[in-house]
Motif scaffolding. Structure first.
Motif, PDB file in Angstrom:
ATOM      1  N   GLU A   1     -52.726 -10.745  38.457  1.00  0.00           N
ATOM      2  CA  GLU A   1     -54.081 -10.900  38.095  1.00  0.00           C
ATOM      3  C   GLU A   1     -55.093 -10.835  38.912  1.00  0.00           C
ATOM      4  N   VAL A   2     -56.097 -10.192  38.571  1.00  0.00           N
ATOM      5  CA  VAL A   2     -57.293  -9.757  39.560  1.00  0.00           C
ATOM      6  C   VAL A   2     -58.587 -10.956  39.194  1.00  0.00           C
ATOM      7  N   ASP A   3     -58.693 -11.428  40.022  1.00  0.00           N
ATOM      8  CA  ASP A   3     -60.173 -12.483  39.992  1.00  0.00           C
ATOM      9  C   ASP A   3     -61.168 -11.706  40.050  1.00  0.00           C
ATOM     10  N   VAL A   4     -61.857 -11.181  38.952  1.00  0.00           N
ATOM     11  CA  VAL A   4     -62.956 -10.259  38.987  1.00  0.00           C
ATOM     12  C   VAL A   4     -64.174 -11.173  39.284  1.00  0.00           C
ATOM     13  N   GLU A   5     -64.322 -12.187  39.266  1.00  0.00           N
ATOM     14  CA  GLU A   5     -65.560 -13.152  39.612  1.00  0.00           C
ATOM     15  C   GLU A   5     -65.582 -13.163  40.991  1.00  0.00           C
ATOM     16  N   LYS A   6     -64.580 -13.462  41.543  1.00  0.00           N
ATOM     17  CA  LYS A   6     -64.335 -13.536  43.116  1.00  0.00           C
ATOM     18  C   LYS A   6     -64.614 -12.394  43.824  1.00  0.00           C
ATOM     19  N   LEU A   7     -64.175 -11.224  43.249  1.00  0.00           N
ATOM     20  CA  LEU A   7     -64.360 -10.105  43.851  1.00  0.00           C
ATOM     21  C   LEU A   7     -65.947  -9.567  43.790  1.00  0.00           C
ATOM     22  N   THR A   8     -66.386  -9.926  42.557  1.00  0.00           N
ATOM     23  CA  THR A   8     -67.854  -9.351  42.359  1.00  0.00           C
ATOM     24  C   THR A   8     -68.643 -10.256  43.416  1.00  0.00           C
ATOM     25  N   SER A   9     -68.341 -11.407  43.709  1.00  0.00           N
ATOM     26  CA  SER A   9     -69.089 -12.321  44.516  1.00  0.00           C
ATOM     27  C   SER A   9     -69.117 -11.761  45.905  1.00  0.00           C
ATOM     28  N   GLU A  10     -67.738 -11.264  46.198  1.00  0.00           N
ATOM     29  CA  GLU A  10     -67.334 -10.757  47.744  1.00  0.00           C
ATOM     30  C   GLU A  10     -68.219  -9.452  47.608  1.00  0.00           C
ATOM     31  N   LYS A  11     -68.410  -8.663  46.564  1.00  0.00           N
ATOM     32  CA  LYS A  11     -69.002  -7.329  46.550  1.00  0.00           C
ATOM     33  C   LYS A  11     -70.620  -7.668  46.758  1.00  0.00           C
ATOM     34  N   ASN A  12     -71.107  -8.429  46.316  1.00  0.00           N
ATOM     35  CA  ASN A  12     -72.368  -8.846  46.335  1.00  0.00           C
ATOM     36  C   ASN A  12     -72.824  -9.657  47.796  1.00  0.00           C
ATOM     37  N   LYS A  13     -72.010  -9.997  48.148  1.00  0.00           N
ATOM     38  CA  LYS A  13     -72.211 -10.487  49.729  1.00  0.00           C
ATOM     39  C   LYS A  13     -71.889  -9.458  50.709  1.00  0.00           C
ATOM     40  N   GLN A  14     -71.208  -8.591  50.609  1.00  0.00           N
ATOM     41  CA  GLN A  14     -71.077  -7.174  51.381  1.00  0.00           C
ATOM     42  C   GLN A  14     -72.442  -6.473  51.292  1.00  0.00           C
ATOM     43  N   LEU A  15     -72.829  -6.453  50.121  1.00  0.00           N
ATOM     44  CA  LEU A  15     -73.911  -5.358  49.767  1.00  0.00           C
ATOM     45  C   LEU A  15     -75.333  -5.989  50.423  1.00  0.00           C
ATOM     46  N   ASN A  16     -75.146  -7.471  50.463  1.00  0.00           N
ATOM     47  CA  ASN A  16     -76.494  -8.200  51.197  1.00  0.00           C
ATOM     48  C   ASN A  16     -76.308  -7.763  52.844  1.00  0.00           C
ATOM     49  N   ILE A  17     -75.058  -7.731  53.305  1.00  0.00           N
ATOM     50  CA  ILE A  17     -74.964  -7.814  54.452  1.00  0.00           C
ATOM     51  C   ILE A  17     -75.170  -6.272  54.920  1.00  0.00           C
ATOM     52  N   LYS A  18     -74.803  -5.300  53.938  1.00  0.00           N
ATOM     53  CA  LYS A  18     -75.166  -3.797  54.241  1.00  0.00           C
ATOM     54  C   LYS A  18     -76.774  -3.684  54.019  1.00  0.00           C
ATOM     55  N   ASP A  19     -77.437  -4.145  53.118  1.00  0.00           N
ATOM     56  CA  ASP A  19     -78.777  -4.077  53.127  1.00  0.00           C
ATOM     57  C   ASP A  19     -79.427  -4.681  54.324  1.00  0.00           C
ATOM     58  N   SER A  20     -79.028  -5.828  54.880  1.00  0.00           N
ATOM     59  CA  SER A  20     -79.647  -6.473  56.254  1.00  0.00           C
ATOM     60  C   SER A  20     -79.535  -5.361  57.343  1.00  0.00           C
ATOM     61  N   LEU A  21     -78.081  -4.918  57.486  1.00  0.00           N
ATOM     62  CA  LEU A  21     -78.034  -3.802  58.482  1.00  0.00           C
ATOM     63  C   LEU A  21     -78.799  -2.726  58.353  1.00  0.00           C
ATOM     64  N   ASN A  22     -78.938  -2.240  57.090  1.00  0.00           N
ATOM     65  CA  ASN A  22     -79.875  -1.022  56.940  1.00  0.00           C
ATOM     66  C   ASN A  22     -81.274  -1.387  57.496  1.00  0.00           C
ATOM     67  N   SER A  23     -81.707  -2.625  56.812  1.00  0.00           N
ATOM     68  CA  SER A  23     -83.042  -3.008  57.458  1.00  0.00           C
ATOM     69  C   SER A  23     -83.221  -3.111  58.959  1.00  0.00           C
ATOM     70  N   GLN A  24     -82.222  -3.504  59.596  1.00  0.00           N
ATOM     71  CA  GLN A  24     -82.112  -3.469  61.042  1.00  0.00           C
ATOM     72  C   GLN A  24     -82.129  -2.195  61.660  1.00  0.00           C
ATOM     73  N   ARG A  25     -81.283  -1.245  60.925  1.00  0.00           N
ATOM     74  CA  ARG A  25     -81.206   0.077  61.497  1.00  0.00           C
ATOM     75  C   ARG A  25     -82.496   0.703  61.468  1.00  0.00           C
ATOM     76  N   ASP A  26     -83.240   0.505  60.377  1.00  0.00           N
ATOM     77  CA  ASP A  26     -84.620   1.012  60.114  1.00  0.00           C
ATOM     78  C   ASP A  26     -85.558   0.494  60.945  1.00  0.00           C
TER      79      ASP A  26
END
Length: 229
Positions: A1-26
């Protein structure tokens, strides 16, 4: 079984990290652009800075030489050095008369310290009877008058010799003769009489009665009862 809620939460967390890194890069890219522009400006200024720094070092060295601070204590400033040279020239001319007035007993010399340093414009007198130099203030009152008179005459000679067109045709001497004994007075008067034989006028302001017989032209100043001369 796949825990969709957990993966979605992890996805959102990684997206936030990505946005932060992109901002730092800019932000870093923006800083990089500013720094590259600054580097270009600095590269243009470096030769100018080097040239200005070389000129500063030269002017600073000249300043230290002129103020006498380039080698620590014991070095005269440029102004004092020039004055010392002029005083030596005046002394040379003054001694022609001073030695005559003192029967070759004394000679004026600029003071040099025991360590050999030449710090200023103080005078010593060389006593040829004892072979020693001593402070000019140790001279007697009459001898000090002879030294002062010799220096005044030496200064007049030096000014005329080095200043084209300037002639000192008159000299007035105020007092000092009362401190002289008979022999010293004769020598001082002889020097002034020799001076006045040329084209110079020598005026003497004095209360010494003995001078009256030696001065051909005189102006008498007397006070009346109201105190007016």
């Amino acid at each position: 079984e796949v825990d969709v809620e957990k993966l979605t939460s992890e996805k959102n967390k990684q997206l936030n990290i990505k946005d932060s890194l992109n901002s730092q890069r800019d932000s870093m890219n923006e800083r990089k652009g500013v720094n590259q522009e600054s580097v270009q400006k600095i590269e243009v200024l470096l030769p100018k800075i080097s040239s200005v720094n070389d000129r500063y070092n030269m002017i600073s060295a000249l300043y230290e030489v002129s103020t006498g601070t380039n080698r620590g204590q014991g070095r005269p400033s440029l102004e004092t050095y020039v004055q010392m040279h002029c005083l030596d020239q005046i002394n040379r001319r003054a001694n022609l008369r001073f030695k005559t007035m003192t029967d070759n007993k004394y000679e004026l010399r600029r003071r040099i310290e025991d360590d050999g340093s030449e710090l200023g414009l103080d005078l010593n007198v060389k006593d040829f009877y004892t072979g020693r130099e001593r402070n000019v203030h140790t001279l007697s009152g009459g001898e000090q008058f002879q030294a002062s008179l010799s220096l005044a005459l030496g200064l007049a000679d030096e000014i005329q010799a080095n200043s084209g067109g300037i002639k000192l045709d008159a000299m007035f001497i105020d007092e000092g003769f009362g401190t002289l004994d008979g022999d010293t007075l004769n020598k001082a008067m002889k020097a002034l009489e020799d001076l006045s034989q040329g084209n110079k006028l020598v005026g003497i302001i004095s209360h010494v009665d003995e001078l009256e017989t030696r001065i051909p032209s005189k102006i008498y100043i007397k006070k009346d009862e109201s105190g007016i001369s």
